[in-house]
Write a protein that holds these residues in place. Structure first.
Motif, short mmCIF file in Angstrom:
data_model
loop_
_atom_site.label_atom_id
_atom_site.label_comp_id
_atom_site.label_asym_id
_atom_site.label_seq_id
_atom_site.Cartn_x
_atom_site.Cartn_y
_atom_site.Cartn_z
N THR A 192 9.13 -23.88 21.32
CA THR A 192 9.14 -23.73 20.16
C THR A 192 8.45 -22.68 19.43
N GLY A 193 8.16 -21.66 20.52
CA GLY A 193 7.61 -20.36 19.86
C GLY A 193 6.06 -20.84 19.58
N ALA A 250 1.80 -16.62 30.95
CA ALA A 250 2.05 -15.26 30.44
C ALA A 250 3.08 -15.71 29.37
N ALA A 251 3.87 -16.64 29.22
CA ALA A 251 4.56 -16.84 28.32
C ALA A 251 3.77 -17.56 27.14
N ARG A 252 3.10 -18.33 27.31
CA ARG A 252 2.33 -18.61 26.39
C ARG A 252 1.33 -17.60 25.61
N ARG A 253 0.87 -16.93 26.37
CA ARG A 253 -0.17 -15.75 25.72
C ARG A 253 0.85 -14.76 24.92
N SER A 254 2.11 -14.49 25.24
CA SER A 254 2.62 -13.61 24.41
C SER A 254 3.66 -13.98 23.63
N ASP A 255 3.91 -15.54 23.50
CA ASP A 255 4.71 -16.31 22.80
C ASP A 255 6.41 -15.69 22.91
#
Length: 303
Positions: free
Chosen positions: A221-222, A194-199
């Protein structure tokens, strides 16, 4: 496989399974589902549509995943998959996946219709489970756990307390928690995805036997390909309140009363702020106590 999500963030918060896909296969299929054109029934689409059920077959007539995903199903011995998006009162609560082995009769249209009607009862059972945990922060009494998950979804570093917190999720066996290289736990994987999909940072609140915990994930690192830092600790009352309001079925007015209580306001102040009588405020308190299963009585004073 029954997966619940945090009703506010949509991130997985607990999982129950009997047989089903292996964790590695489930991750591969989930990633494949999110590729354009790969799946006619992704959960996101089922949540938003009027039909909450989809059936996918490995080699029987009917809709299918693409060849790569069908290969994963076949390797797992799966011939037919029925998936139900669990949505009630406009809120997504999770998903249910039922499987049949290859060679068995595929799920029928009639069975899919019955599964959709079953969804409301499944949501009710999930809510009973979540509200069965004390509406309070975890009592584990350990420092916050921190772990770093690499771009390849491997845990590359973890504090000693992280293993204790992951143990509270009760999804990994003891030998896996004690292994030098800890395997990826399903709730944490869902969170990091979820964090990777939304950055952006992702959050989920999880009920455990000793109270509620909160997990947060944030790309370091965003960059979608960067490592993700995950923290696990006891949930605070402020973090719990919005989710508890949904899990316990609190009304907007009951939630407003609680918000004012957390600001330290007395009953008469709350009544003035909300434009209602003190008697009505007390009625809301009684309803809140009943729904949360807590007592309105103060403990006796100690000498």
């Amino acid at each position: 496989m029954l997966a619940a999500v945090d009703p506010l963030t949509g991130v997985g918060c607990f999982l129950a399974r009997e047989h089903g896909y292996s964790p590695a296969a489930a991750r591969r299929l989930t990633l494949g589902d999110r590729l354009d054109g790969d799946h006619p029934f992704p959960f996101e689409r089922l949540v938003e549509g009027s039909c909450r059920v989809g059936v996918l077959n490995t080699d029987a007539p009917g809709l299918r995943r693409n060849a790569a995903m069908r290969s994963v199903m076949a390797d797992q011995g799966v011939g037919s998959e029925l998936r139900v998006a669990l949505v009630e009162a406009g809120t997504a609560w999770g998903g249910l996946v039922l499987l049949r082995p290859r060679g068995a009769r595929p799920f029928s249209v009639a069975e899919a219709a019955r599964a959709q009607r079953l969804g409301r009862d499944v949501v009710a059972a999930m809510r009973r489970y979540a509200t069965g945990a004390p509406p309070e922060p975890s009592r584990l009494g350990r420092p916050p756990g921190v772990l770093v998950v690499g771009a390849d979804e491997v845990v590359v570093a973890a504090t000693p307390s992280a293993r204790d917190w992951i143990g509270e999720l009760e999804t990994l066996p003891a030998h896996a928690l004690a292994a030098p290289h800890m395997p990826m736990e399903s709730t944490i994987w869902n969170l990091t995805q979820a964090a990777r999909r939304s950055d952006t940072p992702a959050l989920t609140r999880v009920p455990t036997r000793r109270g509620w915990i909160v997990l947060r994930a944030q790309p370091m690192t965003g960059d979608k390909e960067s490592a993700v830092a995950v923290t696990i600790q006891a949930a605070t009352g402020t973090e719990l309140l919005p989710a508890m309001a949904l899990w316990h079925g609190l009304t907007p007015k009951e939630r407003a009363v609680i918000d004012h209580v957390l600001e330290g306001q007395a009953t008469k102040q709350i009544a003035r702020r909300l434009g209602m009588s003190p008697h009505t405020v007390n009625d809301h308190f009684k309803s809140i106590y009943r729904k949360l299963g807590v007592s309105a009585q103060c403990p006796p004073e100690r000498s």
